[in-house]
Design a protein around this motif. Structure first.
Motif, PDB file in Angstrom:
ATOM      1  N   HIS A  57       0.829  -1.216   0.000  1.00 11.74           N
ATOM      2  CA  HIS A  57       0.000   0.000   0.000  1.00 11.74           C
ATOM      3  C   HIS A  57       0.862   1.265   0.000  1.00 11.74           C
ATOM      4  O   HIS A  57       0.643   2.192   0.779  1.00 11.74           O
ATOM      5  N   LEU A  58       1.861   1.260  -0.899  1.00 12.99           N
ATOM      6  CA  LEU A  58       2.780   2.384  -1.007  1.00 12.99           C
ATOM      7  C   LEU A  58       2.616   3.123  -2.341  1.00 12.99           C
ATOM      8  O   LEU A  58       3.540   3.784  -2.804  1.00 12.99           O
ATOM      9  N   VAL A  59       1.452   3.004  -2.953  1.00 18.78           N
ATOM     10  CA  VAL A  59       1.186   3.693  -4.216  1.00 18.78           C
ATOM     11  C   VAL A  59       1.112   5.189  -3.940  1.00 18.78           C
ATOM     12  O   VAL A  59       0.399   5.624  -3.039  1.00 18.78           O
ATOM     13  N   THR A  60       1.894   5.954  -4.683  1.00 21.61           N
ATOM     14  CA  THR A  60       1.931   7.412  -4.492  1.00 21.61           C
ATOM     15  C   THR A  60       1.694   8.104  -5.834  1.00 21.61           C
ATOM     16  O   THR A  60       1.851   7.495  -6.899  1.00 21.61           O
ATOM     17  N   ASP A  61       1.347   9.374  -5.766  1.00 21.47           N
ATOM     18  CA  ASP A  61       1.220  10.156  -6.995  1.00 21.47           C
ATOM     19  C   ASP A  61       2.563  10.235  -7.716  1.00 21.47           C
ATOM     20  O   ASP A  61       2.625  10.177  -8.943  1.00 21.47           O
ATOM     21  N   PHE A  62       3.652  10.359  -6.949  1.00 24.77           N
ATOM     22  CA  PHE A  62       4.987  10.369  -7.549  1.00 24.77           C
ATOM     23  C   PHE A  62       5.206   9.089  -8.353  1.00 24.77           C
ATOM     24  O   PHE A  62       5.670   9.137  -9.503  1.00 24.77           O
ATOM     25  N   GLY A  63       4.882   7.953  -7.780  1.00 26.28           N
ATOM     26  CA  GLY A  63       5.053   6.675  -8.466  1.00 26.28           C
ATOM     27  C   GLY A  63       4.167   6.543  -9.691  1.00 26.28           C
ATOM     28  O   GLY A  63       4.610   6.075 -10.740  1.00 26.28           O
ATOM     29  N   LYS A  64       2.908   6.989  -9.568  1.00 28.43           N
ATOM     30  CA  LYS A  64       1.998   6.931 -10.714  1.00 28.43           C
ATOM     31  C   LYS A  64       2.504   7.796 -11.864  1.00 28.43           C
ATOM     32  O   LYS A  64       2.300   7.474 -13.030  1.00 28.43           O
ATOM     33  N   PHE A  65       3.149   8.895 -11.514  1.00 28.64           N
ATOM     34  CA  PHE A  65       3.646   9.824 -12.526  1.00 28.64           C
ATOM     35  C   PHE A  65       5.012   9.396 -13.064  1.00 28.64           C
ATOM     36  O   PHE A  65       5.237   9.363 -14.273  1.00 28.64           O
ATOM     37  N   MET A  66       5.941   9.060 -12.157  1.00 25.38           N
ATOM     38  CA  MET A  66       7.324   8.800 -12.564  1.00 25.38           C
ATOM     39  C   MET A  66       7.554   7.396 -13.118  1.00 25.38           C
ATOM     40  O   MET A  66       8.428   7.218 -13.966  1.00 25.38           O
ATOM     41  N   ASP A  67       6.805   6.410 -12.659  1.00 28.41           N
ATOM     42  CA  ASP A  67       7.022   5.048 -13.144  1.00 28.41           C
ATOM     43  C   ASP A  67       6.859   4.964 -14.665  1.00 28.41           C
ATOM     44  O   ASP A  67       7.750   4.435 -15.342  1.00 28.41           O
ATOM     45  N   PRO A  68       5.775   5.489 -15.233  1.00 28.17           N
ATOM     46  CA  PRO A  68       5.665   5.441 -16.695  1.00 28.17           C
ATOM     47  C   PRO A  68       6.761   6.251 -17.401  1.00 28.17           C
ATOM     48  O   PRO A  68       7.225   5.870 -18.466  1.00 28.17           O
ATOM     49  N   ILE A  69       7.194   7.350 -16.793  1.00 32.66           N
ATOM     50  CA  ILE A  69       8.270   8.149 -17.397  1.00 32.66           C
ATOM     51  C   ILE A  69       9.572   7.357 -17.389  1.00 32.66           C
ATOM     52  O   ILE A  69      10.314   7.351 -18.385  1.00 32.66           O
TER      53      ILE A  69
END
Length: 179
Positions: A57-69
């Motif tokens: 349960h460590l999903v973050t907006d940073f991860g949602k944004f940066m992972d695809p980048i």
């Protein structure tokens, strides 16, 4: 910064190492195999960071944004290197990178509106097949692997288009009032 996000940042940092290994001609086959190893490890961090983020349960907006980048940087850098080495047609890479620009544009508009759009399953499948394609093309093992690389290239290209259409269909509302 949590562990999944650190793995995403690590993947971004591995891109220049990968590119140097791919393009430094003096390294020969050793450079190609080392580049493949770096690419495989970087690709594995993509799976691992997502797994850890969801499991813990460590999903973050940073991860949602940066992972695809991070994925785009890794895969697009690899494909550009493969075009340079004449192992992949430029028109295929143009379609794939074009899709990435379109999706990134949508993400920027969504971000301006306070919305973070996570990757879809089609996008994840596309990334997996692109990564497999890249690995096969880098290793250049010949024989049946050439056929497999060609099949993976076509599947990756088809999934690129399908994921774009799916993404546009699901997120067209982001442009409401923009056009």
């Amino acid at each position: 910064m949590n562990l999944p996000n650190k793995l995403t940042v690590l993947r971004v940092c591995m891109v220049p190492v990968f590119v140097i290994l791919m393009l430094w001609e003096d390294l020969g086959d050793a450079g190609r195999y080392a580049a493949a190893a770096v690419f495989i490890i970087a690709s594995a961090t993509d799976w691992l960071d997502g797994y850890l983020a969801r499991k813990n349960h460590l999903v973050t907006d940073f991860g949602k944004f940066m992972d695809p980048i991070a994925d785009k940087l890794l895969v697009c850098s690899a494909m550009i290197c493969l075009v340079e080495q004449e192992a992949l047609a430029a028109w295929i890479v143009i379609i794939i990178i074009g899709r990435e620009f379109i999706i990134s544009g949508f993400r920027l508009v969504a971000s301006d509106k306070g919305t973070v759009i996570a990757a879809s399953y089609w996008g994840k499948f596309k990334t997996v097949f692109q990564m497999i394609m890249v690995i096969l093309l880098i290793l250049d093992l010949g024989g049946i692997f050439d056929t497999l690389a060609e099949i993976m290239t076509w599947i990756a290209l088809i999934l690129t288009v399908v994921s774009l259409v799916d993404y546009l269909r699901k997120n067209w509302h982001v442009l409401d009032g923009e056009i």
